[in-house]
Design a protein around this motif. Sequence first.
Motif, PDB file in Angstrom:
ATOM      1  N   ASN A   1      -9.424   2.014  -2.847  1.00 34.49           N
ATOM      2  CA  ASN A   1     -10.008   2.130  -1.506  1.00 34.49           C
ATOM      3  C   ASN A   1      -9.487   1.016  -0.598  1.00 34.49           C
ATOM      4  O   ASN A   1      -9.202  -0.092  -1.066  1.00 34.49           O
ATOM      5  CB  ASN A   1     -11.532   2.050  -1.575  1.00 34.49           C
ATOM      6  N   PRO A   2      -9.360   1.276   0.694  1.00 35.62           N
ATOM      7  CA  PRO A   2      -8.907   0.234   1.624  1.00 35.62           C
ATOM      8  C   PRO A   2      -9.877  -0.938   1.651  1.00 35.62           C
ATOM      9  O   PRO A   2     -11.094  -0.753   1.597  1.00 35.62           O
ATOM     10  CB  PRO A   2      -8.873   0.951   2.980  1.00 35.62           C
TER      11      PRO A   2
ATOM     12  N   ASN B   1      -1.864   8.831   5.629  1.00 35.99           N
ATOM     13  CA  ASN B   1      -3.088   8.913   4.825  1.00 35.99           C
ATOM     14  C   ASN B   1      -3.013   7.946   3.643  1.00 35.99           C
ATOM     15  O   ASN B   1      -2.021   7.898   2.915  1.00 35.99           O
ATOM     16  CB  ASN B   1      -3.302  10.339   4.325  1.00 35.99           C
ATOM     17  N   TRP B   2      -4.084   7.216   3.436  1.00 34.91           N
ATOM     18  CA  TRP B   2      -4.150   6.199   2.378  1.00 34.91           C
ATOM     19  C   TRP B   2      -4.123   6.835   0.989  1.00 34.91           C
ATOM     20  O   TRP B   2      -4.791   7.844   0.726  1.00 34.91           O
ATOM     21  CB  TRP B   2      -5.435   5.394   2.556  1.00 34.91           C
TER      22      TRP B   2
ATOM     23  N   LEU C   1      -8.930  -2.967   6.934  1.00 32.81           N
ATOM     24  CA  LEU C   1      -7.685  -2.198   6.839  1.00 32.81           C
ATOM     25  C   LEU C   1      -7.794  -0.846   7.544  1.00 32.81           C
ATOM     26  O   LEU C   1      -6.778  -0.285   7.970  1.00 32.81           O
ATOM     27  CB  LEU C   1      -7.332  -1.991   5.367  1.00 32.81           C
ATOM     28  N   GLY C   2      -9.013  -0.348   7.685  1.00 33.81           N
ATOM     29  CA  GLY C   2      -9.192   0.977   8.281  1.00 33.81           C
ATOM     30  C   GLY C   2      -8.620   1.095   9.682  1.00 33.81           C
ATOM     31  O   GLY C   2      -7.989   2.097  10.027  1.00 33.81           O
TER      32      GLY C   2
ATOM     33  N   ARG D   1       1.060   5.313   1.174  1.00 34.67           N
ATOM     34  CA  ARG D   1       0.528   6.297   2.110  1.00 34.67           C
ATOM     35  C   ARG D   1       1.405   7.544   2.125  1.00 34.67           C
ATOM     36  O   ARG D   1       2.567   7.511   1.702  1.00 34.67           O
ATOM     37  CB  ARG D   1       0.471   5.712   3.530  1.00 34.67           C
TER      38      ARG D   1
ATOM     39  N   ARG E   1      -3.343   4.382  -2.186  1.00 31.52           N
ATOM     40  CA  ARG E   1      -3.877   3.242  -2.945  1.00 31.52           C
ATOM     41  C   ARG E   1      -3.125   1.986  -2.501  1.00 31.52           C
ATOM     42  O   ARG E   1      -2.116   2.055  -1.815  1.00 31.52           O
ATOM     43  CB  ARG E   1      -3.754   3.446  -4.456  1.00 31.52           C
ATOM     44  N   GLY E   2      -3.638   0.838  -2.936  1.00 25.51           N
ATOM     45  CA  GLY E   2      -2.992  -0.417  -2.588  1.00 25.51           C
ATOM     46  C   GLY E   2      -3.059  -1.404  -3.730  1.00 25.51           C
ATOM     47  O   GLY E   2      -3.675  -1.148  -4.768  1.00 25.51           O
TER      48      GLY E   2
ATOM     49  N   LEU F   1      -4.797   1.198   9.496  1.00 29.47           N
ATOM     50  CA  LEU F   1      -4.351   2.499   8.979  1.00 29.47           C
ATOM     51  C   LEU F   1      -4.430   3.567  10.057  1.00 29.47           C
ATOM     52  O   LEU F   1      -3.516   4.390  10.216  1.00 29.47           O
ATOM     53  CB  LEU F   1      -5.199   2.899   7.772  1.00 29.47           C
TER      54      LEU F   1
ATOM     55  N   CYS G   1      -0.404  -3.372   7.629  1.00 18.12           N
ATOM     56  CA  CYS G   1      -1.328  -3.085   6.526  1.00 18.12           C
ATOM     57  C   CYS G   1      -0.976  -3.905   5.293  1.00 18.12           C
ATOM     58  O   CYS G   1      -1.862  -4.477   4.642  1.00 18.12           O
ATOM     59  CB  CYS G   1      -1.291  -1.593   6.204  1.00 18.12           C
TER      60      CYS G   1
ATOM     61  N   CYS H   1       0.831  -1.195   0.000  1.00 18.35           N
ATOM     62  CA  CYS H   1       0.000   0.000   0.000  1.00 18.35           C
ATOM     63  C   CYS H   1       0.864   1.244   0.000  1.00 18.35           C
ATOM     64  O   CYS H   1       2.018   1.234   0.436  1.00 18.35           O
ATOM     65  CB  CYS H   1      -0.955   0.002   1.193  1.00 18.35           C
TER      66      CYS H   1
END
Length: 272
Positions: free
Chosen positions: A251-252, A142-143, A256-257, A137, A145-146, A260, A231, A135
Amino acid sequence: MLLFYHSPSSYQSYITSIVYMGFDTAGSSFAFADSKAWLREVLKENSPLVMSTLWWVWRLRNVWCMEGKLIPWQVLRGDILAMFDDIARCYAVDVDAPMHTPRLVRWTVGLADCVVLNVDGSVHGTPQRGGFGGCFRTIHGNWLRGFFGYLDECCILHLELLGMFHGLSLAWEQGYRIVECQSDSQDAVTLVKSTPSSCHRYAALVWDIKDLQSRDWIVELRHTLREGNACADLLVKHGADQNDDLVITENPIAGLGVLLLADARGVSFVRP
């Protein structure tokens, strides 16, 4: 010396000589009126020596009670120290070594103003299925993409390298030009940083990764502990559970939230 508590008064001088055999030069270990406080203190100071002392004093009392014999305190001291040496050798007891303190591990970033890429690869399930993933960040967690993927391969090193290759390829395509790539595989990181033999099983893949690194950008490859790579690990497991070669997700995925958020807040995990 508590084992002599009910001994006759004629033994008093003999007990006193045993107390001051020289195991505690400062005399502090036997200065406690309360037996629990004494035991707690001597166990903190030198538990192997305490165990040896109590064993031999107990044997001494049995010899006196059953056979009426008195063992010279010099002999007793030698027996105690000999047992202490045996314990130290057999169990590698280092009485001077500091107590082990667990480390606190968390997701960290070492490169300023970068995009952080966490990658991983692993084998899961029965029968075993190989997965890789990672992933992107910001330095604040902050996310972005993955990605994840499946490979019918059970060599973890291969999967770790695949995660690194696909992650760096995607980073270049997305226009990221300062990237810190973190992997919890020391073997993979070492292999990419070295010059692998042409006979190495994964030499071609390693050179593909090195070619990516040599492009006009900044890529810092760093080893991280698995507690700081949670993650990527979840994405790897998700990759192993599906059948696509490579999936890029904006999106996660489910679950995963929480990870993160923990990384962004700097939550630490205890590592023994």
